[in-house]
Design a protein around this motif. Structure first.
Motif, short mmCIF file in Angstrom:
data_model
loop_
_atom_site.label_atom_id
_atom_site.label_comp_id
_atom_site.label_asym_id
_atom_site.label_seq_id
_atom_site.Cartn_x
_atom_site.Cartn_y
_atom_site.Cartn_z
N MET A 87 -23.01 -12.22 -16.36
CA MET A 87 -21.93 -12.43 -17.33
C MET A 87 -21.26 -13.79 -17.10
O MET A 87 -20.96 -14.50 -18.07
CB MET A 87 -20.92 -11.28 -17.23
CG MET A 87 -21.43 -9.98 -17.80
SD MET A 87 -20.18 -8.67 -17.92
CE MET A 87 -20.05 -8.18 -16.21
N ALA A 88 -21.02 -14.14 -15.85
CA ALA A 88 -20.41 -15.44 -15.56
C ALA A 88 -21.32 -16.58 -16.00
O ALA A 88 -20.84 -17.60 -16.53
CB ALA A 88 -20.11 -15.54 -14.07
N THR A 89 -22.62 -16.42 -15.81
CA THR A 89 -23.57 -17.45 -16.22
C THR A 89 -23.57 -17.64 -17.73
O THR A 89 -23.59 -18.77 -18.24
CB THR A 89 -24.99 -17.08 -15.74
OG1 THR A 89 -24.99 -16.96 -14.31
CG2 THR A 89 -26.01 -18.13 -16.17
N LEU A 90 -23.53 -16.55 -18.48
CA LEU A 90 -23.54 -16.62 -19.93
C LEU A 90 -22.25 -17.27 -20.46
O LEU A 90 -22.29 -18.08 -21.38
CB LEU A 90 -23.71 -15.22 -20.53
CG LEU A 90 -25.11 -14.61 -20.37
CD1 LEU A 90 -25.08 -13.12 -20.67
CD2 LEU A 90 -26.11 -15.31 -21.28
N ILE A 91 -21.12 -16.91 -19.87
CA ILE A 91 -19.86 -17.50 -20.31
C ILE A 91 -19.84 -19.00 -20.01
O ILE A 91 -19.42 -19.81 -20.84
CB ILE A 91 -18.68 -16.78 -19.64
CG1 ILE A 91 -18.56 -15.34 -20.16
CG2 ILE A 91 -17.37 -17.53 -19.88
CD1 ILE A 91 -17.55 -14.49 -19.43
N ALA A 92 -20.33 -19.38 -18.83
CA ALA A 92 -20.35 -20.79 -18.46
C ALA A 92 -21.30 -21.59 -19.35
O ALA A 92 -21.11 -22.81 -19.52
CB ALA A 92 -20.76 -20.94 -17.00
N ALA A 93 -22.31 -20.93 -19.92
CA ALA A 93 -23.30 -21.63 -20.76
C ALA A 93 -22.78 -21.89 -22.17
O ALA A 93 -23.45 -22.60 -22.94
CB ALA A 93 -24.59 -20.82 -20.81
N CYS A 94 -21.63 -21.36 -22.53
CA CYS A 94 -21.06 -21.59 -23.87
C CYS A 94 -20.49 -22.99 -23.97
O CYS A 94 -19.83 -23.47 -23.06
CB CYS A 94 -19.97 -20.56 -24.17
SG CYS A 94 -20.54 -18.86 -24.30
N ASP A 95 -20.74 -23.63 -25.09
CA ASP A 95 -20.22 -24.99 -25.32
C ASP A 95 -18.78 -24.97 -25.82
O ASP A 95 -18.05 -25.95 -25.63
CB ASP A 95 -21.09 -25.72 -26.34
CG ASP A 95 -22.51 -25.94 -25.84
OD1 ASP A 95 -22.66 -26.19 -24.64
OD2 ASP A 95 -23.44 -25.88 -26.67
N LYS A 145 -16.62 -18.82 -25.39
CA LYS A 145 -16.25 -18.36 -24.05
C LYS A 145 -15.23 -17.23 -24.14
O LYS A 145 -15.32 -16.23 -23.41
CB LYS A 145 -15.67 -19.51 -23.23
CG LYS A 145 -16.66 -20.58 -22.80
CD LYS A 145 -15.95 -21.68 -22.02
CE LYS A 145 -16.90 -22.82 -21.64
NZ LYS A 145 -17.87 -22.41 -20.60
N PHE A 146 -14.26 -17.39 -25.04
CA PHE A 146 -13.23 -16.37 -25.19
C PHE A 146 -13.82 -15.08 -25.74
O PHE A 146 -13.46 -13.98 -25.30
CB PHE A 146 -12.11 -16.87 -26.09
CG PHE A 146 -11.05 -15.86 -26.36
CD1 PHE A 146 -10.36 -15.25 -25.32
CD2 PHE A 146 -10.73 -15.49 -27.67
CE1 PHE A 146 -9.38 -14.29 -25.57
CE2 PHE A 146 -9.76 -14.54 -27.93
CZ PHE A 146 -9.09 -13.93 -26.87
N LEU A 147 -14.74 -15.19 -26.69
CA LEU A 147 -15.36 -13.99 -27.26
C LEU A 147 -16.08 -13.19 -26.17
O LEU A 147 -15.89 -11.97 -26.05
CB LEU A 147 -16.34 -14.39 -28.36
CG LEU A 147 -17.19 -13.24 -28.95
CD1 LEU A 147 -16.30 -12.18 -29.58
CD2 LEU A 147 -18.19 -13.78 -29.97
#
Length: 359
Positions: A170-178, A183-185
């Motif tokens: 989950m942390a990896t996916l959030i960090a991958a958002c531009d 990221k908030f979603l």
């Protein structure tokens, strides 16, 4: 629909299949989820294709015809027209759980028409005395229990535990958002367990930073996002509201819109974010991180984490918005091997699971 609401129907040779159309229109009229109506339409399309290939009338079928329908569903696509024979070792097209879902749709379809005086009655359902659990029942106990409805045909389907994401994933996916919006979603899904439709339907008034609450409201939304159950409030941590504030300040800006999640870079700017936009985001993140996931996995991860930490099932039921606690218990009754290992270690049956065995 006359109300202006869009529904789904079934076509055969370019013509509307009237029995299916009336049933699907009824589901839409009683405010069933568009995804549910669409899934029922796909199930009925398969059924009427089967009937047409065998020159059967939907209101004159027998139980054995439905048995043949189940066998037909499990055939590979190229063998369904009868001109190709499926070899015994060739796997069927549909899993048992999918077939059972289609049979459930048919049961609802026939029950609807039976109540309107058409069709062969409760063809796919039967009533039997209810049971309160356990195999032993006292004499005449069935006289004091409510009857329960069961499907006359069902396949034995293997139960699969809900898919979940690890904290690292989950942390990896959030960090991958531009974008902060994205990221908030994802952070909202991780921290509240909301369904994606509930998140897309949020208004600014639904987020209360002072009380650290996110409110889910059942309402009509311009992007067709839906809250499946009753209104509820879900607590969230301060970090989530700080990210919300950053998103409003850095990206949302002076935009005049009630919705929290909106189009900020694609057209039409300011319109509420749609399911298709989320789907495109998910596809980008899958490619970027190599992590296979869907938005619903975040909800499963949230619920599983709460239960593993000892939060009562009644609390988890309320937070998830389940109509019945049995839904919560049945869905999240799974245990992974590491859960079992730690439970046995805590009970003194095994050593400390963190201790490596000596060579």
């Amino acid at each position: 629909m006359p109300s202006g609401t869009e529904s789904t129907t079934v076509l055969a040779d370019g013509a509307v299949v009237d029995p299916a159309d009336r049933f699907l229109a009824h589901l839409t009229a009683i405010d069933r989820s568009p995804n549910t109506v669409r899934a029922y339409a796909h199930d009925l399309r398969d059924y009427f294709e089967f009937l047409n290939r065998r020159d059967l009338s939907w209101d004159r079928v027998a139980l054995e015809d439905l048995g043949r329908f189940v066998s037909w569903l499990r055939l590979p696509e190229e063998a369904r027209d009868g001109r190709v024979t499926a070899l015994p070792w060739v796997e069927g097209k549909l899993a048992a759980a999918t077939v059972n879902r289609k049979l459930s749709a048919l049961a609802s379809f026939y029950e609807f028409h039976h109540r309107h005086g058409a069709g062969p009655g409760e063809l796919l359902t039967r009533w039997r005395p209810g049971r309160r659990g356990g195999s032993w029942q006292p004499f005449l106990a069935h006289l004091g229990s409510r009857p329960e409805r069961h499907r006359a045909i069902s396949l034995r389907a293997e139960r699969h535990p809900p898919r979940e994401l690890s904290q690292v994933e989950m942390a990896t996916l959030i960090a991958a958002c531009d974008r902060l919006r994205d990221k908030f979603l994802l952070s909202l899904l991780r921290g509240t367990g909301l369904r994606i439709g509930e998140a897309l339907g949020l208004r600014h008034e639904d987020l209360d930073p002072r009380r650290r609450l996110v409110a889910v409201r059942a309402r009509e939304n311009a992007n067709r996002a839906r809250a499946k159950t009753w209104s509820r409030e879900v607590p969230a941590d301060a970090d989530l509201f700080r990210l919300y504030s950053d998103y409003l300040h850095d990206e949302y800006g002076p935009l005049d819109c009630d919705y929290v999640f909106v189009n900020l870079w694609g057209s039409p700017v300011g319109a509420p974010m749609s399911y298709s936009s989320v789907d495109r985001l998910v596809r980008r993140l899958r490619v970027r991180t190599g992590i296979a996931f869907s938005p619903h996995w975040w909800r499963h991860s949230y619920a599983t984490a709460l239960l593993r930490r000892g939060v009562a099932a009644e609390i988890v039921q309320h937070l998830l918005g389940h109509a019945s606690i049995s839904t919560t218990v049945d869905t999240y009754s799974h245990l992974g091997i590491e859960d079992a290992r730690h439970a046995l270690a805590a009970a003194g049956f095994l050593g400390d699971p963190r201790t490596e065995p000596s060579a």
